[in-house]
Every structure is written in C-alpha cells, then in structure tokens.
Design a protein around this motif. Structure first.
Motif, short mmCIF file in Angstrom:
data_model
loop_
_atom_site.label_atom_id
_atom_site.label_comp_id
_atom_site.label_asym_id
_atom_site.label_seq_id
_atom_site.Cartn_x
_atom_site.Cartn_y
_atom_site.Cartn_z
N ALA A 259 0.83 -1.21 0.00
CA ALA A 259 0.00 0.00 0.00
C ALA A 259 0.87 1.26 0.00
N LEU A 260 1.95 1.21 0.77
CA LEU A 260 2.86 2.36 0.84
C LEU A 260 3.50 2.63 -0.53
N ILE A 261 3.92 1.56 -1.21
CA ILE A 261 4.54 1.71 -2.53
C ILE A 261 3.53 2.26 -3.54
N LEU A 262 2.29 1.75 -3.50
CA LEU A 262 1.26 2.23 -4.44
C LEU A 262 0.90 3.68 -4.17
N LEU A 263 0.92 4.08 -2.89
CA LEU A 263 0.67 5.49 -2.57
C LEU A 263 1.79 6.36 -3.11
N ALA A 264 3.02 5.89 -2.96
CA ALA A 264 4.17 6.63 -3.49
C ALA A 264 4.10 6.74 -5.01
N VAL A 265 3.69 5.65 -5.66
CA VAL A 265 3.54 5.66 -7.13
C VAL A 265 2.50 6.69 -7.55
N LEU A 266 1.37 6.74 -6.82
CA LEU A 266 0.32 7.71 -7.14
C LEU A 266 0.83 9.14 -7.00
N LEU A 267 1.54 9.41 -5.90
CA LEU A 267 2.06 10.75 -5.68
C LEU A 267 3.08 11.13 -6.75
N LEU A 268 3.92 10.17 -7.13
CA LEU A 268 4.91 10.44 -8.18
C LEU A 268 4.23 10.69 -9.52
N GLN A 269 3.19 9.91 -9.82
CA GLN A 269 2.47 10.09 -11.09
C GLN A 269 1.82 11.47 -11.15
N ARG A 270 1.20 11.88 -10.04
CA ARG A 270 0.55 13.19 -10.01
C ARG A 270 1.57 14.31 -10.12
N HIS A 271 2.70 14.14 -9.43
CA HIS A 271 3.76 15.15 -9.53
C HIS A 271 4.29 15.23 -10.96
N LYS A 272 4.50 14.07 -11.57
CA LYS A 272 4.99 14.03 -12.95
C LYS A 272 4.00 14.69 -13.90
N ALA A 273 2.69 14.42 -13.67
CA ALA A 273 1.65 15.01 -14.53
C ALA A 273 1.65 16.53 -14.40
N ARG A 274 1.82 17.03 -13.15
CA ARG A 274 1.84 18.48 -12.94
C ARG A 274 3.06 19.11 -13.62
N VAL A 275 4.21 18.45 -13.49
CA VAL A 275 5.43 18.97 -14.11
C VAL A 275 5.29 18.99 -15.63
N GLU A 276 4.76 17.89 -16.19
CA GLU A 276 4.59 17.81 -17.65
C GLU A 276 3.59 18.86 -18.13
N ALA A 277 2.53 19.08 -17.34
CA ALA A 277 1.52 20.08 -17.72
C ALA A 277 2.15 21.48 -17.73
N LYS A 278 2.99 21.76 -16.74
CA LYS A 278 3.66 23.06 -16.69
C LYS A 278 4.62 23.23 -17.87
N ILE A 279 5.36 22.16 -18.19
CA ILE A 279 6.30 22.22 -19.31
C ILE A 279 5.54 22.44 -20.61
N GLN A 280 4.43 21.70 -20.79
CA GLN A 280 3.64 21.84 -22.02
C GLN A 280 3.03 23.23 -22.13
N ALA A 281 2.54 23.74 -20.98
CA ALA A 281 1.94 25.08 -20.99
C ALA A 281 2.99 26.13 -21.33
N ARG A 282 4.21 25.98 -20.75
CA ARG A 282 5.28 26.93 -21.02
C ARG A 282 5.70 26.84 -22.50
#
Length: 282
Positions: free
Chosen positions: A124-147
């Motif tokens: 469960a801890l690993i899956l939670l970490a994966v979710l947080l990493l995926q969301r962080h990656k999505a936010r970073v990619e969205a910012k890069i694409q917007a820029r």
C-alpha cells in the motif's frame, strides 16, 4: 490474457525501476533490517535481499497487471486495493518460503498473519508513493507543455507581426466601383486621370500613373510606356506595325511599347509575335 503479459513485460522492461531496485538492495544489504544484520554476513545479506526484492518486483508487476486488466476502468484506488490484496495473498507465502530457504526454519505457519500485514502495508505504501509520483509528474509535464505552448504562441505572434497582411486584390482596386474590381489588365493615362481596366470593365481615377502603379503591389505587371502599365497575365503576344511595337492584351487592346521600356519588356519575355493577331492599331 495477452494484455496481462504485455503489461507485465512493460513494467519489467523499465530500466529505471531496476536501477532503483539495485540501489535499494545495496542499502538494505548494508543496513541489515529485520535482524538480518546479526544473523547474516554482508554477501549473504546481499543475496537474501536481492532475492526478496527481485521476486517482489515480479510479483508486484504481475499483481498490478492483473488488477489493471480487470479493474482498470475503475478508479486508481480500486486498482490499488486489488493489487494489495493479490500481492498479500500470493507474495506472503512466497516470502515465507524465501526466509526459510535463506535462514532456516526460523518462522512457522503462525508467522503468516503478521507477515501478511507487513506485505499489505509495504504494498500500500509503494502504491501510494507511485500515485504521488504520477501526479507530480503530470503536474510537471503540464507546466512544461503550458510553457512550451506559450513560447510557441509568442514566437508565432512575433512572426505574424512581421508578415504584411495578405490582400486578394491590390490597393488600387479599392478606388474603383466594387462591381469593377477584378484582375488588373491595363493602366493608362488620359489627361490628369488614370483609366484602370480590369477583366470586369474600366474606371477613371484622378491620380498620377506612378501612384497608381505603386498601389498595384503584389500584382505582376510592368510599365511599357510613360502612359501605360500592363498586367503580365493579360499579355497575349506582341506585334510590330510600321516600326512600332505593340503588346496585345486579353481584352483586345493594343498597348504601345516605347523605346525606353523595350529592354524591360524583352527581359520579361513578352515579345512573342502573334501573326494571327496582327492588324493596324485602332
């Protein structure tokens, strides 16, 4: 079924995951958690934790692939719960087998419940970490694409500013009646007026020929006489009459070419004799 194996292969082909696994194995081998520091030498600890981590990686990828295959259309949390349950049910007895293989019969069947809780918690801890990493990656990619989109838009706007507006017809035609606006054929001076002839008719405008020619920009034409300008597309040929050169236009007009402009007319390739059109100019 093929989809499950494809998902497992994709998960296990991720080089970054194996790099993280190798670093984790080195770390836990050095630290020796869960009593392995006191009961095993470093090489044995490395082999033990390497086995545990590799097997858990394969089981985790398999359980996740099965959960996504059957429950992927639902939310991430349902898939995570299914993965945790599958991992607990399948990996716990496997982990007990690995422990007994490397450490001997130090744990019996009574160790399964607490071991199951440990496996469920870590999963469960690993899956939670994966979710947080995926969301962080999505936010970073969205910012890069917007820029990137913003930078592209700025560059497009800069280029757009350097491009003059495209006109379907030259500015000169704005001066004549709308029903006469069309492809230019001929400009000629008459007193203080310029007769503007298009494929739709003629109109007289009070202005200088030089100013009229300046307003034909974007339209291919040439001045052939101090009093005449013709459209290149309107020229159908040329004819000489009593030593004087005339251009024959699409509307039937015959326009004189003066000596001072003859070289330019020749350069433009307009001196094409048309015997069938030869006649005395009107």
């Amino acid at each position: 079924m093929l989809d499950i194996f494809t998902r497992i292969k994709t998960e296990l082909n991720d080089g970054l995951k194996w790099l993280v696994l190798a670093i984790l194995t080195l770390g836990v081998s050095y630290a020796g958690p869960f009593g392995t520091y006191d009961t095993m030498s470093w090489p044995v600890r490395f082999g033990y934790w390497g086995t545990v981590n590799v097997v858990s990686m394969v089981f985790g990828a398999s359980c996740r692939a099965i959960a996504l295959h059957y429950l992927g259309r639902y939310s991430y949390w349902i898939g995570a719960l299914a993965t945790t349950v599958l991992m607990t049910l399948t990996f716990t007895p496997t982990l007990l087998f690995i422990i007994r293989l490397w450490q001997g019969p130090v744990l019996g069947a009574s160790a399964l419940p607490p071991l199951s809780l440990s496996v469920a918690f870590v999963t469960a801890l690993i899956l939670l970490a994966v979710l947080l990493l995926q969301r962080h990656k999505a936010r970073v990619e969205a910012k890069i694409q917007a820029r990137a989109a913003s930078e592209i838009e700025e560059r497009v706007e800069e280029v757009r500013k350097t491009i003059p507006p495209i006109r379907a017809l030259p500015r000169l035609l704005d001066r004549i009646e709308p029903e006469l606006r069309g492809p230019l054929v001929h400009l000629t001076v008459r007193d203080h007026y310029v007769d503007i002839t298009t494929t739709k008719g003629s109109s007289a405008i009070l202005m200088r020929l030089s100013d009229a020619i300046a307003e034909t920009e974007g339209f291919a034409g040439i001045q052939v006489h101090r009093s005449h300008w013709v459209s290149l597309d309107a020229v159908r040929g040329s004819v000489t009459y009593k030593g004087r050169l005339f251009l024959l236009l699409s509307n039937g007009s015959e326009v004189p070419v003066s000596r001072g402009y003859r070289a330019a007319v020749e350069q433009a390739g307009l001196l094409t004799e048309a015997p069938e059109l030869q006649r005395q100019p009107a």
